[in-house]
Write an enzyme that holds these catalytic residues in place. Structure first.
Site, PDB file in Angstrom:
ATOM      1  N   GLU A 128       0.888  -1.250  -0.097  1.00 39.47           N
ATOM      2  CA  GLU A 128       0.207  -0.041  -0.056  1.00 39.47           C
ATOM      3  C   GLU A 128       0.837   1.336   0.036  1.00 39.47           C
ATOM      4  O   GLU A 128       1.923   1.324   0.709  1.00 39.47           O
ATOM      5  CB  GLU A 128      -0.948  -0.129   1.314  1.00 39.47           C
ATOM      6  CG  GLU A 128      -2.035  -0.934   1.274  1.00 39.47           C
ATOM      7  CD  GLU A 128      -2.991  -0.886   2.341  1.00 39.47           C
ATOM      8  OE1 GLU A 128      -3.900  -1.281   1.755  1.00 39.47           O
ATOM      9  OE2 GLU A 128      -2.617  -0.950   3.421  1.00 39.47           O
ATOM     10  N   CYS A 157       3.555   8.573   1.234  1.00 38.18           N
ATOM     11  CA  CYS A 157       4.173   7.670   2.117  1.00 38.18           C
ATOM     12  C   CYS A 157       4.298   6.282   1.695  1.00 38.18           C
ATOM     13  O   CYS A 157       3.245   5.682   0.914  1.00 38.18           O
ATOM     14  CB  CYS A 157       2.762   7.819   3.251  1.00 38.18           C
ATOM     15  SG  CYS A 157       3.127   6.742   4.513  1.00 38.18           S
ATOM     16  N   CYS A 164       5.643  -6.653   8.845  1.00 38.50           N
ATOM     17  CA  CYS A 164       6.782  -6.053   9.555  1.00 38.50           C
ATOM     18  C   CYS A 164       6.883  -7.038  10.661  1.00 38.50           C
ATOM     19  O   CYS A 164       5.791  -7.589  11.175  1.00 38.50           O
ATOM     20  CB  CYS A 164       6.016  -4.671  10.028  1.00 38.50           C
ATOM     21  SG  CYS A 164       7.640  -3.975  11.090  1.00 38.50           S
ATOM     22  N   CYS A 193       4.821  -4.008  16.940  1.00 36.05           N
ATOM     23  CA  CYS A 193       4.517  -2.738  17.637  1.00 36.05           C
ATOM     24  C   CYS A 193       2.947  -2.806  18.220  1.00 36.05           C
ATOM     25  O   CYS A 193       2.023  -3.183  17.110  1.00 36.05           O
ATOM     26  CB  CYS A 193       4.703  -1.400  17.199  1.00 36.05           C
ATOM     27  SG  CYS A 193       6.517  -1.097  16.743  1.00 36.05           S
ATOM     28  N   CYS A 238       0.205  -0.900  16.202  1.00 33.12           N
ATOM     29  CA  CYS A 238       0.433  -0.695  14.759  1.00 33.12           C
ATOM     30  C   CYS A 238      -0.505  -2.029  13.862  1.00 33.12           C
ATOM     31  O   CYS A 238      -0.061  -3.071  14.328  1.00 33.12           O
ATOM     32  CB  CYS A 238       1.760  -0.697  14.327  1.00 33.12           C
ATOM     33  SG  CYS A 238       2.126  -0.641  12.592  1.00 33.12           S
ATOM     34  N   GLY A 285       6.170  -1.419   7.154  1.00 29.08           N
ATOM     35  CA  GLY A 285       7.470  -1.951   7.188  1.00 29.08           C
ATOM     36  C   GLY A 285       8.367  -0.959   7.873  1.00 29.08           C
ATOM     37  O   GLY A 285       8.306   0.192   8.157  1.00 29.08           O
ATOM     38  N   SER A 296      11.629   7.154   8.539  1.00 32.84           N
ATOM     39  CA  SER A 296      11.168   6.928   9.800  1.00 32.84           C
ATOM     40  C   SER A 296      11.486   5.481  10.428  1.00 32.84           C
ATOM     41  O   SER A 296      11.222   4.393   9.653  1.00 32.84           O
ATOM     42  CB  SER A 296       9.695   7.074   9.841  1.00 32.84           C
ATOM     43  OG  SER A 296       9.125   6.569  10.987  1.00 32.84           O
ATOM     44  N   SER A 315      10.452   6.772  15.971  1.00 34.13           N
ATOM     45  CA  SER A 315       9.047   6.372  16.504  1.00 34.13           C
ATOM     46  C   SER A 315       9.345   6.291  17.968  1.00 34.13           C
ATOM     47  O   SER A 315       9.702   5.162  18.443  1.00 34.13           O
ATOM     48  CB  SER A 315       8.438   5.260  15.778  1.00 34.13           C
ATOM     49  OG  SER A 315       8.096   5.514  14.528  1.00 34.13           O
ATOM     50  N   HIS A 332       7.321   7.217  21.234  1.00 33.92           N
ATOM     51  CA  HIS A 332       6.139   6.804  21.598  1.00 33.92           C
ATOM     52  C   HIS A 332       6.219   6.594  23.229  1.00 33.92           C
ATOM     53  O   HIS A 332       4.974   6.169  23.918  1.00 33.92           O
ATOM     54  CB  HIS A 332       5.545   5.533  21.173  1.00 33.92           C
ATOM     55  CG  HIS A 332       5.583   5.711  19.508  1.00 33.92           C
ATOM     56  ND1 HIS A 332       5.033   6.684  18.868  1.00 33.92           N
ATOM     57  CD2 HIS A 332       5.955   4.689  18.650  1.00 33.92           C
ATOM     58  CE1 HIS A 332       4.813   6.429  17.828  1.00 33.92           C
ATOM     59  NE2 HIS A 332       5.495   5.298  17.458  1.00 33.92           N
ATOM     60  N   ASN A 386      -4.516   5.950  15.593  1.00 29.89           N
ATOM     61  CA  ASN A 386      -5.650   5.708  14.690  1.00 29.89           C
ATOM     62  C   ASN A 386      -6.217   4.365  14.938  1.00 29.89           C
ATOM     63  O   ASN A 386      -5.365   3.165  14.965  1.00 29.89           O
ATOM     64  CB  ASN A 386      -4.799   5.794  13.259  1.00 29.89           C
ATOM     65  CG  ASN A 386      -4.667   7.202  12.975  1.00 29.89           C
ATOM     66  OD1 ASN A 386      -5.372   8.340  12.959  1.00 29.89           O
ATOM     67  ND2 ASN A 386      -3.226   7.517  12.544  1.00 29.89           N
ATOM     68  N   CYS A 434      -1.894   6.731   9.520  1.00 27.61           N
ATOM     69  CA  CYS A 434      -0.500   6.016  10.182  1.00 27.61           C
ATOM     70  C   CYS A 434      -0.790   4.904  10.859  1.00 27.61           C
ATOM     71  O   CYS A 434      -1.831   4.711  11.818  1.00 27.61           O
ATOM     72  CB  CYS A 434       0.147   6.745  11.382  1.00 27.61           C
ATOM     73  SG  CYS A 434       0.743   8.468  10.712  1.00 27.61           S
TER      74      CYS A 434
HETATM   75  N1  SAH Z   1       8.217   1.273  10.633  1.00 28.73           N
HETATM   76  C1  SAH Z   1       8.678   2.721  10.666  1.00 28.73           C
HETATM   77  C2  SAH Z   1       7.748   3.528   9.740  1.00 28.73           C
HETATM   78  C3  SAH Z   1       6.312   2.951   9.655  1.00 28.73           C
HETATM   79  S1  SAH Z   1       5.209   3.356  10.647  1.00 28.73           S
HETATM   80  C4  SAH Z   1       8.435   3.030  12.140  1.00 28.73           C
HETATM   81  O1  SAH Z   1       7.818   2.595  13.138  1.00 28.73           O
HETATM   82  O2  SAH Z   1       8.850   4.094  12.491  1.00 28.73           O
HETATM   83  C5  SAH Z   1       4.877   5.071  10.774  1.00 28.73           C
HETATM   84  C6  SAH Z   1       4.655   5.751  11.802  1.00 28.73           C
HETATM   85  O3  SAH Z   1       3.009   5.790  12.310  1.00 28.73           O
HETATM   86  C7  SAH Z   1       5.280   5.141  13.051  1.00 28.73           C
HETATM   87  O4  SAH Z   1       5.744   6.648  14.057  1.00 28.73           O
HETATM   88  C8  SAH Z   1       4.543   4.431  13.667  1.00 28.73           C
HETATM   89  O5  SAH Z   1       4.827   4.315  15.346  1.00 28.73           O
HETATM   90  C9  SAH Z   1       3.158   5.327  13.691  1.00 28.73           C
HETATM   91  N2  SAH Z   1       1.801   4.538  13.921  1.00 28.73           N
HETATM   92  C10 SAH Z   1       1.824   3.294  13.761  1.00 28.73           C
HETATM   93  N3  SAH Z   1       0.326   2.643  14.011  1.00 28.73           N
HETATM   94  C11 SAH Z   1       0.034   3.764  14.424  1.00 28.73           C
HETATM   95  C12 SAH Z   1      -1.441   3.983  14.693  1.00 28.73           C
HETATM   96  N4  SAH Z   1      -2.399   2.865  14.933  1.00 28.73           N
HETATM   97  N5  SAH Z   1      -1.944   5.213  15.083  1.00 28.73           N
HETATM   98  C13 SAH Z   1      -1.008   6.084  14.885  1.00 28.73           C
HETATM   99  N6  SAH Z   1       0.409   6.196  14.630  1.00 28.73           N
HETATM  100  C14 SAH Z   1       0.848   4.835  14.380  1.00 28.73           C
HETATM  101 FE1  SF4 Z   2       6.645  -2.178  12.164  1.00 33.53          FE
HETATM  102 FE2  SF4 Z   2       6.871   0.554  12.383  1.00 33.53          FE
HETATM  103 FE3  SF4 Z   2       4.293  -0.743  12.583  1.00 33.53          FE
HETATM  104 FE4  SF4 Z   2       6.288  -0.984  14.474  1.00 33.53          FE
HETATM  105  S1  SF4 Z   2       5.096   0.893  14.007  1.00 33.53           S
HETATM  106  S2  SF4 Z   2       4.901  -2.538  13.562  1.00 33.53           S
HETATM  107  S3  SF4 Z   2       8.255  -0.647  13.220  1.00 33.53           S
HETATM  108  S4  SF4 Z   2       5.624  -0.593  10.662  1.00 33.53           S
END
Ligand code: SAH
Ligand code: SF4
Length: 428
Positions: A137, A150, A157, A161, A164, A226, A258, A280, A282, A357, A400
């Site tokens: 995507e 994006c 991945c 996390c 996510c 990823g 990122s 990231s 958090h 989100n 995100c």
């Molecule tokens: N894997 C990399 C890049 C992709 S995620 C990373 O983790 O940085 C892009 C961003 O979206 C990251 O900061 C991630 O933590 C955030 N993210 C992931 N799930 C989310 C969610 N459900 N709501 C808001 N942000 C989220």
């Molecule tokens: Fe992977 Fe980034 Fe999602 Fe964590 S936030 S599971 S590193 S895509």
């Protein structure tokens, strides 16, 4: 999904039935269905690799430089999707190239357009060699004065996390440089964003200046599916092509990589890619970050921040963005905000607060707006920019952390749950 616009809580909004019908209506079927393609693609190759490819079909050494420049120019400046379009390349050579190499596009399986103008494409890449097709995507977020693409680096991945959606999809595989570059090329093609639209007109000569103002895709963020630093070579090679001044020519200050904190790769990213960096973060305590971002168990906060301090070229003009997802009752207290300020002391930084989100099955809730604003104020008073990211494209699961490709398709019940969420949370 990555709009950094400061946000003041708007009026609660729900999706009306017409908008939902619109959503259902815009799922667009593919126009072409690519077959297995045994030909290597020139898209995503470096100039040197293209030179070797040309040599392999018998081109003389003295021709290789010029032909490579022509191909590069057609692929990345004009957006040509077929050798037949390359009118200043001899017909014999075009036919030869067509038989041996590909420069085609992945199939656009679906194109969804959010009520806020965000677009999400599900792309399917044909298998090359013995592989299987993969789907990824890519999301486009138009904003006043700029447009951010994006881009995904992996299918799924490995890092799981807990907040996510992508993390719930097993890693299918790393994307190749071709597949990463193709996301940018497809988006620009689909948006009509190549500087000289269409193939008609004067023959372009290599070296023609490319206007970089007024582009629809002006920024790229490696924030799709990823973890880019776990697919380092392909991401680096693709971004070198994205930044190349004779082609896609995106400024390195408009590309952000990122990472969830793959510490050993951060110095290499600085030295070999040199784009802006986003971390990231958090959480401000290791026990909580271990839960939210399990990679923290290997690379805890102190090590991560040390790598940030050492990031090459770090300055006020090239600040690191720290991403901080706002999870109700989990990481959103004033004490957390103060600790964040303390931790970041001495690092030129901007803190991007991301409202969580939701996705079907997620176990968190987004902090309420007052809490987010209070958090932002604490950070801001300490001298850091603290924009609250406006959620974009939630109705099409493009925001995100919501990406998860149909390599694992959503069930109909999940789609309905999603639509209910998009209409019901009233935070947008
Ligand atoms: N894997 C990399 C890049 C992709 S995620 C990373 O983790 O940085 C892009 C961003 O979206 C990251 O900061 C991630 O933590 C955030 N993210 C992931 N799930 C989310 C969610 N459900 N709501 C808001 N942000 C989220
Ligand atoms: Fe992977 Fe980034 Fe999602 Fe964590 S936030 S599971 S590193 S895509």
């Amino acid at each position: 999904m990555t709009s950094d616009v400061s946000h003041s809580p708007g009026a609660a909004r729900t999706l009306d039935p017409a908008a939902i019908a619109h959503l259902h209506g815009i799922m667009k079927e593919a126009e072409t269905a690519p077959q297995r393609d045994a030909r290597p693609s020139l898209l995503g190759m470096s100039r040197q690799e293209i030179g070797l490819a040309l040599k392999s079909i018998g081109l003389e050494d003295r021709q290789i430089r010029m032909r490579t420049a022509q191909l590069w120019h057609w692929m990345y400046l004009r957006g040509a999707s077929s050798f037949a379009d390359m009118t200043n390349v001899s017909k014999t050579l075009r036919t030869e190239l067509e038989g041996r190499f590909a420069i085609g596009r992945p199939e656009i399986v679906t194109e969804q357009i959010s009520v806020d103008g965000t677009r999400k494409w599900l792309l399917r890449f044909p298998p090359r060699g013995a592989g299987r097709p993969v789907e990824v995507e890519t999301v486009y977020i138009p904003e006043e004065g700029r447009g951010t693409l994006c881009v995904s680096s992996q299918v799924g991945c490995t890092l799981t996390c807990s907040f996510c959606h992508t993390g719930t999809q097993k890693l299918v595989r790393n994307l190749t440089a071709e597949e990463i570059v193709a996301q940018i090329v497809v988006a620009r093609e689909r948006l009509g964003d190549f500087p000289l639209p269409g193939i008609a007109g004067p023959h372009p000569e290599p070296g023609v200046a490319v206007p970089s103002e007024g582009r629809l895709v002006s920024n790229v963020v490696m924030m799709g599916m990823g973890e880019p630093l776990l697919n380092f070579e392909a991401v680096r090679n693709a971004l070198m092509i994205a930044m190349d001044g004779d082609g896609l020519s995106l400024s390195r200050r408009r590309i952000t990589l990122s990472t969830s904190g793959v510490v050993p790769m951060i110095p290499r990213a600085g030295a070999e890619i040199g784009t802006l960096l986003a971390i990231s973060l958090h959480a401000v305590r290791d026990d909580l970050r271990d839960d939210l971002v399990p990679l923290n168990r290997r690379y805890p906060i102190a090590e991560l921040l040390e790598a940030c301090r050492q990031y090459p070229g770090l300055s006020n003009a090239r600040r690191i963005t720290f991403e901080y997802v706002m999870l109700a009752g989990v990481n959103d207290s004033v004490a957390d905000a103060r600790e964040l300020v303390r931790l970041l002391k001495g690092i030129p930084a901007k803190i991007n607060l991301i409202p969580f989100n939701p996705w079907p099955g997620s176990k968190y809730e987004c902090s309420d707006w007052d809490t987010i604003e209070t958090f932002a104020e604490v950070v801001n008073r300490a001298g850091y920019a603290s924009p609250i990211r406006t959620p974009r494209g939630r109705d099409i699961l493009a925001a995100c952390g919501q990406l998860k490709s149909a390599s694992e398709k959503m069930r109909a019940s999940e789609r309905l749950a999603l639509l209910a969420m998009a209409g019901g949370n009233g935070e947008d």
